[in-house]
Design a protein around this motif. Structure first.
Motif, PDB file in Angstrom:
ATOM      1  N   GLY A 125       0.819  -1.208   0.000  1.00 45.93           N
ATOM      2  CA  GLY A 125       0.000   0.000   0.000  1.00 45.93           C
ATOM      3  C   GLY A 125       0.855   1.262   0.000  1.00 45.93           C
ATOM      4  N   ILE A 126       1.907   1.276   0.781  1.00 44.81           N
ATOM      5  CA  ILE A 126       2.813   2.436   0.797  1.00 44.81           C
ATOM      6  C   ILE A 126       3.516   2.582  -0.547  1.00 44.81           C
ATOM      7  CG2 ILE A 126       4.929   3.341   1.851  1.00 44.81           C
ATOM      8  CD1 ILE A 126       3.928   2.151   4.496  1.00 44.81           C
ATOM      9  N   PHE A 127       3.894   1.459  -1.144  1.00 48.92           N
ATOM     10  CA  PHE A 127       4.532   1.486  -2.462  1.00 48.92           C
ATOM     11  C   PHE A 127       3.579   2.080  -3.503  1.00 48.92           C
ATOM     12  CE2 PHE A 127       5.200  -0.800  -6.508  1.00 48.92           C
ATOM     13  CZ  PHE A 127       6.457  -0.299  -6.824  1.00 48.92           C
ATOM     14  N   CYS A 128       2.345   1.615  -3.514  1.00 46.51           N
ATOM     15  CA  CYS A 128       1.361   2.138  -4.479  1.00 46.51           C
ATOM     16  C   CYS A 128       1.075   3.616  -4.221  1.00 46.51           C
ATOM     17  CB  CYS A 128       0.059   1.338  -4.399  1.00 46.51           C
ATOM     18  SG  CYS A 128       0.218  -0.332  -5.035  1.00 46.51           S
ATOM     19  N   TRP A 129       0.991   4.000  -2.954  1.00 47.88           N
ATOM     20  CA  TRP A 129       0.757   5.397  -2.607  1.00 47.88           C
ATOM     21  C   TRP A 129       1.897   6.275  -3.117  1.00 47.88           C
ATOM     22  CZ3 TRP A 129       3.630   8.542   0.685  1.00 47.88           C
ATOM     23  CH2 TRP A 129       3.052   9.774   0.973  1.00 47.88           C
ATOM     24  N   LEU A 162       3.964   5.613  -5.621  1.00 42.96           N
ATOM     25  CA  LEU A 162       3.913   5.671  -7.083  1.00 42.96           C
ATOM     26  C   LEU A 162       2.828   6.633  -7.546  1.00 42.96           C
ATOM     27  CD1 LEU A 162       4.402   1.995  -8.305  1.00 42.96           C
ATOM     28  CD2 LEU A 162       6.011   3.898  -8.438  1.00 42.96           C
ATOM     29  N   GLY A 163       1.683   6.603  -6.902  1.00 48.17           N
ATOM     30  CA  GLY A 163       0.606   7.530  -7.243  1.00 48.17           C
ATOM     31  C   GLY A 163       1.005   8.970  -6.984  1.00 48.17           C
ATOM     32  N   PHE A 164       1.714   9.200  -5.902  1.00 52.29           N
ATOM     33  CA  PHE A 164       2.181  10.544  -5.599  1.00 52.29           C
ATOM     34  C   PHE A 164       3.162  11.033  -6.671  1.00 52.29           C
ATOM     35  CE2 PHE A 164       5.264  13.385  -3.578  1.00 52.29           C
ATOM     36  CZ  PHE A 164       4.414  14.377  -3.128  1.00 52.29           C
TER      37      PHE A 164
END
Length: 56
Positions: free
Chosen positions: A42-46, A48-50
């Protein structure tokens, strides 16, 4: 029941509880892996989205 017997029984109960808690902690140690993996993903996806949001 005398005070000594009560103290001895309380110490025995505390010792048994500590042993039980240690057994449960060791048994459930592997159960936390999916939780930590999901959190890391979840932190990784967050992040990348940022980064994607900042680049647009």
């Amino acid at each position: 029941m005398s005070t000594y017997d009560r103290k001895a029984r309380m110490e025995e109960m505390e010792r048994e509880h500590d042993e039980w808690a240690e057994r449960v902690r060791i048994k459930n140690k592997g159960d936390m892996f999916p939780v930590w993996a999901t959190l890391a993903f979840g932190i990784f996806c967050w992040s990348l989205g940022f980064l994607l949001g900042r680049s647009i």
